[in-house]
Design an enzyme around this catalytic site. Structure first.
Site, mmCIF file in Angstrom:
data_model
loop_
_atom_site.group_PDB
_atom_site.id
_atom_site.type_symbol
_atom_site.label_atom_id
_atom_site.label_comp_id
_atom_site.label_asym_id
_atom_site.label_seq_id
_atom_site.Cartn_x
_atom_site.Cartn_y
_atom_site.Cartn_z
ATOM 1 N N CYS A 191 25.835 38.559 32.613
ATOM 2 C CA CYS A 191 25.043 39.552 31.880
ATOM 3 C C CYS A 191 23.821 38.944 31.207
ATOM 4 O O CYS A 191 23.250 39.543 30.279
ATOM 5 C CB CYS A 191 25.910 40.297 30.864
ATOM 6 S SG CYS A 191 27.356 41.084 31.609
ATOM 7 N N GLY A 218 29.956 51.798 35.962
ATOM 8 C CA GLY A 218 30.855 51.944 34.823
ATOM 9 C C GLY A 218 31.269 50.644 34.182
ATOM 10 O O GLY A 218 30.439 49.903 33.666
ATOM 11 N N ALA A 268 33.974 47.003 33.828
ATOM 12 C CA ALA A 268 34.748 45.951 34.496
ATOM 13 C C ALA A 268 35.527 45.206 33.423
ATOM 14 O O ALA A 268 34.941 44.566 32.546
ATOM 15 C CB ALA A 268 33.839 44.998 35.253
ATOM 16 N N GLY A 320 27.934 48.583 32.933
ATOM 17 C CA GLY A 320 26.631 48.837 33.518
ATOM 18 C C GLY A 320 26.687 50.207 34.162
ATOM 19 O O GLY A 320 27.544 50.452 35.008
ATOM 20 N N HIS A 340 32.424 40.659 40.308
ATOM 21 C CA HIS A 340 33.601 41.506 40.465
ATOM 22 C C HIS A 340 34.515 40.867 41.495
ATOM 23 O O HIS A 340 34.035 40.324 42.512
ATOM 24 C CB HIS A 340 33.218 42.908 40.953
ATOM 25 C CG HIS A 340 32.279 43.627 40.044
ATOM 26 N ND1 HIS A 340 32.563 43.864 38.717
ATOM 27 C CD2 HIS A 340 31.060 44.176 40.280
ATOM 28 C CE1 HIS A 340 31.558 44.533 38.174
ATOM 29 N NE2 HIS A 340 30.631 44.715 39.090
#
Length: 231
Positions: free
Chosen positions: A180, A161, A163, A150, A88
């Protein structure tokens, strides 16, 4: 049977927390909101934000998606969501819905599909056709991944939540991991797919409005599509 007008007009409290947010502080804020939602002190809430650069990984013993986690260029946080390693940072829109799923069929998989639908329809408003891929959570443009999901749940109240990669600058740090845990995945963004600069505020506004419409439909008891969305 007549539907309850209170359910049909259920409002989502959208909080734009802005850019460059510390991950741990935001996580603590989510936890506090989950406690308040469980107690009925607040309504359903959507947090929209950009994190300061950070890698996260969910509840898994297999951390191979991080490659060499001691050499990551940004901090790593292990968190209580599903899923493997992801990144992120600035240019990526993160959305954390704090929802009481008792109002939405008590179905965590359905919650994930609703998040995917909100992303797909938001992307479509920028002229990009995106879709789900069978057996994989997230949103894709052809074989390129543009959004990751996620989530967690506590007494049917959700946290964590989505991204969505919006701007080109968020893509570089993904190269330090296997996003992932999917081998040979190519990450993409709205800017890369459109070839133009994209306003983060415009994406936030579109996503929030789209997600509100989806939740209104869900609360009214209408069924959702199980196949990829026709954007």
């Amino acid at each position: 049977m007549a539907r309850s007008p209170e359910v049909e007009t259920m409002k989502l409290d959208v909080q734009d927390l802005g850019p460059d947010l510390d991950f741990q502080a935001t996580w603590d804020h989510q936890e506090a909101l989950v406690t308040e939602r469980r107690a009925g002190k607040i309504g359903d809430t959507l947090l929209l934000l950009e994190h300061a650069p950070v890698y996260t990984i969910g509840r898994t013993r297999d951390q191979s998606s991080l490659k060499n986690k001691r050499q990551l260029p940004h901090p790593l946080v292990e968190i209580n969501r599903g899923g493997e390693g992801t990144y992120h940072g600035p240019g990526q829109l993160v959305g954390y819905p704090i929802l009481d799923l008792a109002n939405y069929h008590k179905d965590l998989h359905r919650h994930l599909r609703n998040l995917e639908e909100a992303i797909i329809k938001t992307i479509a408003s920028f002229g990009i056709t995106a879709q789900r891929r069978e057996g994989l959570t997230g949103v894709w443009v052809e074989k390129r991944k543009i959004a990751s999901l996620g989530v967690g749940v506590r007494s049917w109240v959700t946290l964590h939540g989505l991204a969505l990669n919006v701007q080109q600058k968020c893509l570089g740090p993904f190269q330090a991991i296997t996003p992932c845990g999917i081998a040979d995945v190519t990450m993409t963004s709205l800017e890369r797919e459109t070839g133009t600069a994209i306003s983060m505020n415009e994406v936030k506004t579109t996503l929030a409005a789209t997600y509100q419409r989806i939740l209104n439909r869900e609360a009214s008891g209408k069924t959702i599509p199980t196949r990829p969305i026709d954007a």
